[in-house]
Design a protein around this motif. Structure first.
Motif, PDB file in Angstrom:
ATOM      1  N   THR A 242       0.830  -1.209   0.000  1.00  0.00           N
ATOM      2  CA  THR A 242       0.000   0.000   0.000  1.00  0.00           C
ATOM      3  C   THR A 242       0.861   1.255   0.000  1.00  0.00           C
ATOM      4  O   THR A 242       0.569   2.221  -0.724  1.00  0.00           O
ATOM      5  CB  THR A 242      -0.937   0.006   1.220  1.00  0.00           C
ATOM      6  N   ALA A 243       1.922   1.269   0.808  1.00  0.00           N
ATOM      7  CA  ALA A 243       2.800   2.442   0.850  1.00  0.00           C
ATOM      8  C   ALA A 243       3.550   2.633  -0.462  1.00  0.00           C
ATOM      9  O   ALA A 243       3.891   3.764  -0.829  1.00  0.00           O
ATOM     10  CB  ALA A 243       3.786   2.301   2.016  1.00  0.00           C
ATOM     11  N   LEU A 244       3.807   1.549  -1.195  1.00  0.00           N
ATOM     12  CA  LEU A 244       4.531   1.654  -2.463  1.00  0.00           C
ATOM     13  C   LEU A 244       3.659   2.191  -3.592  1.00  0.00           C
ATOM     14  O   LEU A 244       4.048   3.137  -4.301  1.00  0.00           O
ATOM     15  CB  LEU A 244       5.091   0.287  -2.864  1.00  0.00           C
ATOM     16  N   VAL A 245       2.487   1.593  -3.800  1.00  0.00           N
ATOM     17  CA  VAL A 245       1.675   1.931  -4.977  1.00  0.00           C
ATOM     18  C   VAL A 245       0.302   2.493  -4.643  1.00  0.00           C
ATOM     19  O   VAL A 245      -0.393   2.976  -5.531  1.00  0.00           O
ATOM     20  CB  VAL A 245       1.506   0.702  -5.891  1.00  0.00           C
ATOM     21  N   GLY A 246      -0.123   2.411  -3.379  1.00  0.00           N
ATOM     22  CA  GLY A 246      -1.455   2.879  -3.027  1.00  0.00           C
ATOM     23  C   GLY A 246      -2.383   1.722  -2.704  1.00  0.00           C
ATOM     24  O   GLY A 246      -2.017   0.548  -2.828  1.00  0.00           O
ATOM     25  N   PRO A 247      -3.609   2.032  -2.303  1.00  0.00           N
ATOM     26  CA  PRO A 247      -4.563   0.986  -1.897  1.00  0.00           C
ATOM     27  C   PRO A 247      -4.968   0.077  -3.057  1.00  0.00           C
ATOM     28  O   PRO A 247      -5.281   0.544  -4.144  1.00  0.00           O
ATOM     29  CB  PRO A 247      -5.778   1.789  -1.395  1.00  0.00           C
ATOM     30  N   ILE A 248      -4.939  -1.230  -2.817  1.00  0.00           N
ATOM     31  CA  ILE A 248      -5.406  -2.231  -3.781  1.00  0.00           C
ATOM     32  C   ILE A 248      -6.367  -3.145  -3.035  1.00  0.00           C
ATOM     33  O   ILE A 248      -5.957  -3.904  -2.158  1.00  0.00           O
ATOM     34  CB  ILE A 248      -4.242  -3.058  -4.358  1.00  0.00           C
ATOM     35  N   THR A 249      -7.624  -3.102  -3.391  1.00  0.00           N
ATOM     36  CA  THR A 249      -8.642  -3.808  -2.608  1.00  0.00           C
ATOM     37  C   THR A 249      -8.851  -5.244  -3.066  1.00  0.00           C
ATOM     38  O   THR A 249      -8.794  -6.185  -2.265  1.00  0.00           O
ATOM     39  CB  THR A 249      -9.980  -3.051  -2.668  1.00  0.00           C
ATOM     40  N   PHE A 250      -9.093  -5.453  -4.354  1.00  0.00           N
ATOM     41  CA  PHE A 250      -9.548  -6.754  -4.834  1.00  0.00           C
ATOM     42  C   PHE A 250      -8.508  -7.523  -5.660  1.00  0.00           C
ATOM     43  O   PHE A 250      -8.794  -8.625  -6.117  1.00  0.00           O
ATOM     44  CB  PHE A 250     -10.813  -6.581  -5.693  1.00  0.00           C
ATOM     45  N   PHE A 251      -7.329  -6.969  -5.851  1.00  0.00           N
ATOM     46  CA  PHE A 251      -6.348  -7.650  -6.692  1.00  0.00           C
ATOM     47  C   PHE A 251      -5.924  -8.985  -6.093  1.00  0.00           C
ATOM     48  O   PHE A 251      -5.805  -9.997  -6.782  1.00  0.00           O
ATOM     49  CB  PHE A 251      -5.127  -6.748  -6.907  1.00  0.00           C
ATOM     50  N   GLY A 252      -5.689  -9.001  -4.787  1.00  0.00           N
ATOM     51  CA  GLY A 252      -5.297 -10.245  -4.135  1.00  0.00           C
ATOM     52  C   GLY A 252      -6.368 -11.312  -4.234  1.00  0.00           C
ATOM     53  O   GLY A 252      -6.078 -12.492  -4.452  1.00  0.00           O
ATOM     54  N   LEU A 253      -7.628 -10.908  -4.063  1.00  0.00           N
ATOM     55  CA  LEU A 253      -8.734 -11.855  -4.203  1.00  0.00           C
ATOM     56  C   LEU A 253      -8.780 -12.435  -5.606  1.00  0.00           C
ATOM     57  O   LEU A 253      -9.049 -13.631  -5.798  1.00  0.00           O
ATOM     58  CB  LEU A 253     -10.057 -11.155  -3.884  1.00  0.00           C
ATOM     59  N   LEU A 254      -8.500 -11.600  -6.603  1.00  0.00           N
ATOM     60  CA  LEU A 254      -8.507 -12.050  -7.998  1.00  0.00           C
ATOM     61  C   LEU A 254      -7.474 -13.143  -8.235  1.00  0.00           C
ATOM     62  O   LEU A 254      -7.797 -14.218  -8.755  1.00  0.00           O
ATOM     63  CB  LEU A 254      -8.252 -10.855  -8.919  1.00  0.00           C
ATOM     64  N   VAL A 255      -6.228 -12.915  -7.850  1.00  0.00           N
ATOM     65  CA  VAL A 255      -5.174 -13.888  -8.142  1.00  0.00           C
ATOM     66  C   VAL A 255      -5.310 -15.130  -7.276  1.00  0.00           C
ATOM     67  O   VAL A 255      -5.025 -16.247  -7.736  1.00  0.00           O
ATOM     68  CB  VAL A 255      -3.775 -13.250  -7.983  1.00  0.00           C
ATOM     69  N   ALA A 256      -5.745 -14.980  -6.022  1.00  0.00           N
ATOM     70  CA  ALA A 256      -5.919 -16.151  -5.162  1.00  0.00           C
ATOM     71  C   ALA A 256      -7.027 -17.052  -5.686  1.00  0.00           C
ATOM     72  O   ALA A 256      -6.892 -18.283  -5.713  1.00  0.00           O
ATOM     73  CB  ALA A 256      -6.217 -15.709  -3.731  1.00  0.00           C
ATOM     74  N   SER A 257      -8.131 -16.460  -6.119  1.00  0.00           N
ATOM     75  CA  SER A 257      -9.258 -17.252  -6.637  1.00  0.00           C
ATOM     76  C   SER A 257      -8.894 -17.933  -7.947  1.00  0.00           C
ATOM     77  O   SER A 257      -9.227 -19.104  -8.165  1.00  0.00           O
ATOM     78  CB  SER A 257     -10.482 -16.348  -6.831  1.00  0.00           C
ATOM     79  N   LEU A 258      -8.210 -17.219  -8.833  1.00  0.00           N
ATOM     80  CA  LEU A 258      -7.791 -17.815 -10.104  1.00  0.00           C
ATOM     81  C   LEU A 258      -6.797 -18.941  -9.874  1.00  0.00           C
ATOM     82  O   LEU A 258      -6.833 -19.968 -10.568  1.00  0.00           O
ATOM     83  CB  LEU A 258      -7.189 -16.748 -11.014  1.00  0.00           C
TER      84      LEU A 258
END
Length: 322
Positions: A242-258
């Motif tokens: 988050t400190a590097l690029v900013g808030p990312i809400t659903f990206f982790g859910l996307l890759v984990a589910s895939l």
């Protein structure tokens, strides 16, 4: 025959993802390169390392957070990390002006952001996670409440800001994979490396923890200590990304589910690498396409969050139907 194909499936998936990641990295480093390679390679190489670091941190933190909470539709952002990041930036602008936000030393700002997010999560974990059966669920619920509180305070304060200050603030609150400060890479790698070492030492517990609290305790795992370690490690990884690029809400859910869908199983020795490789392909490959093909380098976060949001809705609907 079917059993043999099923046993080979994780190996084939990991091999295919590794090949895609290599292609994405090669394209990012070489496509559209002009001028001296002595400049191009270090310049793009630093940006590549930032993208890979963020991909690794987001993928690992999401998979392990889902393991600790025994819920596949949750992400670490549900605990209010992103909302706290937005609130801190909003308070800085409200009390010190945009000049402080722009002129503040990037390294000090990075460490402050990480320290605040990790400190908040650690205090929350120590306060609520007391070893009772329902305490982990209570922890998640309280995290959701704090996230709503932080977002509400941020929205209220932003309405009081000068329009010009609000515009400057808004530019810093959206995830950006193109304008990353590469000077923060060294600190990020040290933090991510230290957390990875801790997680590697307890890696043998991940599959057992995914079986549930009662089963894990019955098999001799120190449930409270293991889950606490995972939660603190997740908070560090989320804080760094988050400190590097900013808030990312659903990206982790996307890759984990895939990753789970492609593998057809949830063993962490294959799930974690698959999720990380998918995240690398998505970030590096997506940024390459947007920059080199479409010459539009600011929309990757929007696309990723949109797809991740769709996956979240699909998982919720499927769960409700079942």
């Amino acid at each position: 025959m079917a059993e043999a194909r099923r046993s080979r499936r994780p190996t084939l998936v990991l091999a295919a993802l590794t090949l895609l990641a290599i292609v994405a990295v090669a394209a990012f480093m070489t496509l559209g390169a002009r001028g001296s390679w002595d400049f191009v390679i270090p310049f793009r190489g630093r940006r590549l390392l930032v993208l890979v670091t963020v991909a690794y941190a987001v993928a690992v933190s999401t998979v392990l957070f889902q393991t600790a909470t025994a819920n596949r539709i949750l992400t670490p952002s549900i605990m209010g990390f992103d909302a706290l990041f937005v609130l801190v930036r909003t308070l800085v602008v409200a009390f010190f002006g945009t000049g402080m936000l722009v002129a503040f030393d990037p390294h000090a700002r990075f460490l402050l952001d990480v320290a605040l997010m990790v400190g908040f999560s650690f205090a929350l974990f120590r306060w609520l996670f007391a070893g009772e059966e329902r305490s982990l669920h209570r922890l998640v619920l309280v995290g959701i409440v704090f996230g709503i509180l932080f977002r509400s305070l941020s929205t209220f304060i932003q309405r009081l800001l000068d329009p010009n200050a609000f515009q400057v603030l808004q530019d810093t609150l959206f995830a950006s994979f193109s304008g990353v400060d590469t000077t923060l890479l060294g600190i990020s790698l040290v933090l991510v490396g230290a957390v990875s070492l801790v997680l590697w030492r307890i890696g043998h517990c991940f599959d057992i923890l995914s079986l549930g609290r009662a089963t894990a305790i019955g098999l001799g795992v120190d449930y409270r200590r293991s889950v606490m370690t995972i939660l603190v490690a997740v908070s560090v990884l989320v804080a760094v990304s988050t400190a590097l690029v900013g808030p990312i809400t659903f990206f982790g859910l996307l890759v984990a589910s895939l990753a789970r869908a492609l593998l057809g199983e949830s063993r962490h020795r294959v799930l974690l690498p698959a999720a990380v490789l998918l995240a690398v392909v998505a970030l590096v490959g997506g940024q390459t396409v947007l920059e080199r093909v479409f010459a539009f380098d600011t929309a990757l976060s929007i696309i990723v969050e949109f797809l991740g949001g769709l996956v979240f809705l699909i998982l919720v609907i499927r769960g409700a139907v079942r």
